[in-house]
Scaffold this motif. Sequence first.
Motif, PDB file in Angstrom:
ATOM      1  N   SER A 189       0.952  -1.171  -0.043  1.00  0.00           N
ATOM      2  CA  SER A 189      -0.071   0.174   0.233  1.00  0.00           C
ATOM      3  C   SER A 189       0.629   1.340   0.184  1.00  0.00           C
ATOM      4  CB  SER A 189      -0.964  -0.032   1.376  1.00  0.00           C
ATOM      5  OG  SER A 189      -1.928  -1.043   1.060  1.00  0.00           O
ATOM      6  N   PHE A 190       2.235   1.280   0.735  1.00  0.00           N
ATOM      7  CA  PHE A 190       2.735   2.381   0.728  1.00  0.00           C
ATOM      8  C   PHE A 190       3.152   2.758  -0.597  1.00  0.00           C
ATOM      9  CE2 PHE A 190       4.756   2.043   5.081  1.00  0.00           C
ATOM     10  CZ  PHE A 190       3.669   2.113   5.782  1.00  0.00           C
ATOM     11  N   SER A 191       3.599   1.957  -1.580  1.00  0.00           N
ATOM     12  CA  SER A 191       3.932   2.057  -2.870  1.00  0.00           C
ATOM     13  C   SER A 191       2.783   2.421  -3.836  1.00  0.00           C
ATOM     14  CB  SER A 191       4.880   1.136  -3.430  1.00  0.00           C
ATOM     15  OG  SER A 191       5.910   0.774  -2.641  1.00  0.00           O
ATOM     16  N   THR A 192       1.793   1.372  -3.701  1.00  0.00           N
ATOM     17  CA  THR A 192       0.723   1.338  -4.919  1.00  0.00           C
ATOM     18  C   THR A 192      -0.200   2.525  -4.631  1.00  0.00           C
ATOM     19  OG1 THR A 192      -0.561   0.310  -3.276  1.00  0.00           O
ATOM     20  CG2 THR A 192       0.593  -0.834  -4.906  1.00  0.00           C
ATOM     21  N   ASN A 193      -0.073   3.340  -3.189  1.00  0.00           N
ATOM     22  CA  ASN A 193      -0.995   4.556  -3.119  1.00  0.00           C
ATOM     23  C   ASN A 193      -0.142   5.828  -3.410  1.00  0.00           C
ATOM     24  OD1 ASN A 193      -3.827   3.765  -2.358  1.00  0.00           O
ATOM     25  ND2 ASN A 193      -2.635   2.282  -1.060  1.00  0.00           N
ATOM     26  N   ALA A 194       1.090   5.675  -3.632  1.00  0.00           N
ATOM     27  CA  ALA A 194       2.133   6.764  -3.861  1.00  0.00           C
ATOM     28  C   ALA A 194       2.226   7.730  -2.658  1.00  0.00           C
ATOM     29  CB  ALA A 194       1.473   7.592  -5.318  1.00  0.00           C
ATOM     30  N   LEU A 195       2.270   7.161  -1.548  1.00  0.00           N
ATOM     31  CA  LEU A 195       2.459   7.898  -0.326  1.00  0.00           C
ATOM     32  C   LEU A 195       3.587   8.905  -0.343  1.00  0.00           C
ATOM     33  CD1 LEU A 195       1.130   5.423   2.526  1.00  0.00           C
ATOM     34  CD2 LEU A 195      -0.261   6.399   0.976  1.00  0.00           C
ATOM     35  N   LEU A 196       4.729   8.566  -0.813  1.00  0.00           N
ATOM     36  CA  LEU A 196       5.947   9.201  -0.856  1.00  0.00           C
ATOM     37  C   LEU A 196       5.517  10.557  -1.587  1.00  0.00           C
ATOM     38  CD1 LEU A 196       8.752  10.002   0.309  1.00  0.00           C
ATOM     39  CD2 LEU A 196       9.541   8.589  -1.568  1.00  0.00           C
ATOM     40  N   GLN A 197       4.944  10.361  -2.627  1.00  0.00           N
ATOM     41  CA  GLN A 197       4.650  11.576  -3.447  1.00  0.00           C
ATOM     42  C   GLN A 197       3.643  12.385  -2.612  1.00  0.00           C
ATOM     43  OE1 GLN A 197       3.089   9.830  -7.257  1.00  0.00           O
ATOM     44  NE2 GLN A 197       4.883  11.235  -8.432  1.00  0.00           N
ATOM     45  N   LEU A 198       2.541  11.927  -2.099  1.00  0.00           N
ATOM     46  CA  LEU A 198       1.553  12.729  -1.431  1.00  0.00           C
ATOM     47  C   LEU A 198       2.331  13.350  -0.287  1.00  0.00           C
ATOM     48  CD1 LEU A 198      -1.520  10.085  -1.636  1.00  0.00           C
ATOM     49  CD2 LEU A 198      -0.937  12.367  -3.056  1.00  0.00           C
ATOM     50  N   TYR A 199       3.167  12.619   0.457  1.00  0.00           N
ATOM     51  CA  TYR A 199       3.867  13.070   1.705  1.00  0.00           C
ATOM     52  C   TYR A 199       4.706  14.379   1.185  1.00  0.00           C
ATOM     53  CZ  TYR A 199       7.311  13.481   5.185  1.00  0.00           C
ATOM     54  OH  TYR A 199       8.378  13.949   6.248  1.00  0.00           O
ATOM     55  N   MET A 200       5.353  14.384   0.124  1.00  0.00           N
ATOM     56  CA  MET A 200       6.187  15.460  -0.352  1.00  0.00           C
ATOM     57  C   MET A 200       5.049  16.689  -0.764  1.00  0.00           C
ATOM     58  SD  MET A 200       8.968  13.491  -2.670  1.00  0.00           S
ATOM     59  CE  MET A 200       9.722  14.964  -3.213  1.00  0.00           C
ATOM     60  N   LYS A 201       4.174  16.386  -1.511  1.00  0.00           N
ATOM     61  CA  LYS A 201       3.233  17.505  -1.760  1.00  0.00           C
ATOM     62  C   LYS A 201       2.373  18.196  -0.731  1.00  0.00           C
ATOM     63  CE  LYS A 201       0.687  19.238  -5.321  1.00  0.00           C
ATOM     64  NZ  LYS A 201       1.473  19.936  -6.411  1.00  0.00           N
ATOM     65  N   SER A 202       2.195  17.313   0.457  1.00  0.00           N
ATOM     66  CA  SER A 202       1.462  18.001   1.630  1.00  0.00           C
ATOM     67  C   SER A 202       2.295  18.390   2.726  1.00  0.00           C
ATOM     68  CB  SER A 202       0.474  17.043   2.121  1.00  0.00           C
ATOM     69  OG  SER A 202      -0.591  16.697   0.938  1.00  0.00           O
ATOM     70  N   HIS A 203       3.806  18.154   2.645  1.00  0.00           N
ATOM     71  CA  HIS A 203       4.649  18.425   3.787  1.00  0.00           C
ATOM     72  C   HIS A 203       4.292  19.683   4.409  1.00  0.00           C
ATOM     73  CE1 HIS A 203       8.390  18.479   6.102  1.00  0.00           C
ATOM     74  NE2 HIS A 203       8.578  17.248   5.529  1.00  0.00           N
ATOM     75  N   PRO A 204       4.394  19.775   5.630  1.00  0.00           N
ATOM     76  CA  PRO A 204       4.002  21.242   6.306  1.00  0.00           C
ATOM     77  C   PRO A 204       4.923  22.047   6.385  1.00  0.00           C
ATOM     78  CG  PRO A 204       4.510  19.398   7.965  1.00  0.00           C
ATOM     79  CD  PRO A 204       4.454  18.618   6.419  1.00  0.00           C
ATOM     80  N   THR A 205       6.110  21.668   5.830  1.00  0.00           N
ATOM     81  CA  THR A 205       7.110  22.736   6.214  1.00  0.00           C
ATOM     82  C   THR A 205       7.998  22.819   4.802  1.00  0.00           C
ATOM     83  OG1 THR A 205       8.696  21.211   7.299  1.00  0.00           O
ATOM     84  CG2 THR A 205       7.332  22.858   8.685  1.00  0.00           C
ATOM     85  N   ASN A 206       8.427  21.742   4.246  1.00  0.00           N
ATOM     86  CA  ASN A 206       9.182  21.704   3.010  1.00  0.00           C
ATOM     87  C   ASN A 206       8.373  21.798   2.019  1.00  0.00           C
ATOM     88  OD1 ASN A 206      11.197  21.135   4.888  1.00  0.00           O
ATOM     89  ND2 ASN A 206      11.351  19.081   4.490  1.00  0.00           N
ATOM     90  N   LYS A 207       8.686  22.587   0.707  1.00  0.00           N
ATOM     91  CA  LYS A 207       7.839  22.736  -0.387  1.00  0.00           C
ATOM     92  C   LYS A 207       8.868  22.357  -1.337  1.00  0.00           C
ATOM     93  CE  LYS A 207       4.663  24.873   1.978  1.00  0.00           C
ATOM     94  NZ  LYS A 207       3.327  24.045   2.112  1.00  0.00           N
TER      95      LYS A 207
END
Length: 479
Positions: free
Chosen positions: A273-291
Amino acid sequence: MENRLVQYFRGDHHIPGERKLVQKLDFFILTFCCLMYFFNYLDRTNLNNAYVSGMREELNFKGNQLNQINTVFTVGYTIGQVPCNLALYYVKPRIFFPSCMVAWALLTMVTAAAQKPQHIMAIRFFQALFESSTFVGTHYILGSWYTEKELGKRSGIFTASGLAGTMIGGFLQTGIHSTMDGLQGLTGWRWLFIIDGIITMPVALYGLFFFPDTPRSSQAPYLSEEEKVLAISRVPEVSERKPISWRFLKHCFGTWYWYMFVVLWILAGETESFSTNALLQLYMKSHPTNKYAVSQVNNYPTGVPAVGIVSTLFWATLTDFMGGKRYLVGYWIAITGVITSALILAYPQNTTIHFAMYYWAGSVYACQATFFAWANDVLRYEEDSLRAVVIASMNMGSNAINAWWSIVFYGANFAPYFTRGMWAMIAVSIAMGLWTGALVWMHVRTEKRREFEGSVTHVATKADDFGDAEVAKQAEQAI
């Protein structure tokens, strides 16, 4: 040990002409199937790349609509599994596979015309129906041509090709976004779908002319009559019945194979699920401090499928070399799922740990090749239609759960931390380890039973040859 390694990688072929046959099969089967799966995954996963490259804003996505689209796709993919595999009994694979490819390529290009999320939902449902033929259909074909000692490597190469599609999709979107965004009035993400569809077409044409179908139906001009006979002799001859009948269904659901392997792949599917749901992309897109820039959001996550490719080839080769111990991957997945989730939960603000754990989690992709090779191994002495249905049902069961699992645990609105999903991953990983052990026990018990029946049958045959009717009768009763 060195001699064993050399023999393994060269191929353990003792029959005259077998090495040449396998080389031909590798070239024509693997090239087409790998390219087909590569473009299958490229077309499928580029939705996430498009989402983080302007599609979300242009089509005004709200809440977890991305997950809803993925769920609609999963529903279509699930519905298509068993019918597509059974269709291979009635339509030649060299006709069926290319036809499905053309259909999903056209639908991929139509996605470029979408004006709202609901349009994409409708397109993706029908796209999924046609794409569902690829994964389980190929595993059925591989099990029809290759022996147990050959199957793991080929399954691994096939699976790795799909991961390569996932990985290259990110780079492709980056290149298109930087060079074609605004060309002819179309944004970069729309060009992505158009190009994906166009480059899929030549592969379909290649399969139409060169795919060899199955050993008993092949009319491939590059296989001699002697090679066709040899190909048939390499796989066990099993009894067969029509796949669409009440008698067959009773037999299918009366065996442990269907239940054990379907649940195995349901659990394994959720550990991806971590990979198939693209969690890393979503994590980066929604990161609270890093853009992160668009290129970074597309390129950094490509490390996940890269790890998956290495892990897939490593485990597929290792389990082949170790005599088919595919179950080892189940234990690796259990360990990986528990540790990666626990560390993400323990360090929610540590970006480095999040990246490292998402990359490590990519290694669970190894289960795709090894578990379907495992099913092919175990069902090798069962009738062909049962093997086809079990393999298709594995993916069908997994996707039936995925249809709602991703929304409940990994919705885009849960980004960036996905706390609920981390706890779910720990649970399914533990269950994965336990279920793997149970399946190993069932397999060992069945193999002992088959060996016993084989020895008793041998005794009965010998006794009958020597006219000892009483011994022959007792042997038959023992079975």
